[in-house]
Design a protein around this motif. Structure first.
Motif, PDB file in Angstrom:
ATOM      1  N   ARG A 254       0.835  -1.205   0.000  1.00 49.59           N
ATOM      2  CA  ARG A 254       0.000   0.000   0.000  1.00 49.59           C
ATOM      3  C   ARG A 254       0.871   1.257   0.000  1.00 49.59           C
ATOM      4  O   ARG A 254       0.603   2.207  -0.715  1.00 49.59           O
TER       5      ARG A 254
ATOM      6  N   THR B 188      -5.689   5.635  -1.838  1.00 48.99           N
ATOM      7  CA  THR B 188      -6.516   4.448  -2.016  1.00 48.99           C
ATOM      8  C   THR B 188      -7.737   4.433  -1.101  1.00 48.99           C
ATOM      9  O   THR B 188      -8.648   3.640  -1.321  1.00 48.99           O
TER      10      THR B 188
ATOM     11  N   ARG C   8      -9.998   3.532  -4.010  1.00 45.17           N
ATOM     12  CA  ARG C   8      -9.648   2.126  -3.860  1.00 45.17           C
ATOM     13  C   ARG C   8     -10.086   1.262  -5.037  1.00 45.17           C
ATOM     14  O   ARG C   8      -9.353   0.415  -5.508  1.00 45.17           O
TER      15      ARG C   8
ATOM     16  N   GLU D  14       0.789   4.030  -2.892  1.00 42.01           N
ATOM     17  CA  GLU D  14       0.530   5.427  -2.537  1.00 42.01           C
ATOM     18  C   GLU D  14       1.630   6.345  -3.082  1.00 42.01           C
ATOM     19  O   GLU D  14       1.350   7.403  -3.644  1.00 42.01           O
TER      20      GLU D  14
END
Length: 165
Positions: free
Chosen positions: A117, A145, A149, A121
């Protein structure tokens, strides 16, 4: 202690015709090896490679239907700061994915790890820095996200008459 004459004789040995041919052959082998490695790295960064695993077919189908389909899987899921870090993460995730693909124990819904993640990002912000420059996102600590998402892999795709979430 070696004299200057002895050192010169040693160099003559290395500069003989056979030695030069061996050095040229070694240089050629290195260039060919680097070309093969570079080609392999480039191929492994493509969606066709990533989607060759059964567990990634749905992920690839949703990506193909997204507005980001012009990017490779690695553009979003691998660090882009330097090639060494990119290769380390590619190897780590490749080993992880191969292990779980072999065991066939991937969950129905694949989720990003915390490290994954963070990488995603960073890549969102790398590409969309101009978009977030004058927003609350520019202060940092925000999550792309969290709101976006489903933008890439969460869209509904119709494939062979079946809706895929």
């Amino acid at each position: 202690m070696c004299s200057l004459g002895e050192i010169a004789m040693e160099w003559k040995k290395y500069l003989e015709k056979n030695s030069i041919l061996l050095m040229l052959f070694g240089a050629l082998a290195a260039v060919i090896g680097l070309a093969i490695a570079g080609g392999g790295i480039a191929y492994a960064d493509k969606a066709s490679f990533c989607s060759s695993c059964h567990s990634m077919k749905q992920v690839a189908a949703t990506w193909q239907a997204s507005n980001h389909r012009q990017f490779t899987c690695g553009d979003c899921h691998l660090p882009q700061q330097n090639i060494v870090e990119k290769m380390i993460v590619k190897n780590q995730t490749g080993i992880h994915d191969t292990y779980h693909e072999f065991l066939r124990d991937y969950p129905d819904t694949i989720r990003l790890s915390a490290k994954g993640r963070t990488i995603v990002e960073q890549n969102c912000l790398r590409c969309h820095a101009h978009t977030v420059a004058n927003t609350f996102m520019s202060a940092g600590g925000q999550s792309c996200t969290k709101c976006h998402r489903g933008m890439i892999h969460g869209q509904v795709v119709v494939k062979e008459g079946i809706g895929v979430e």
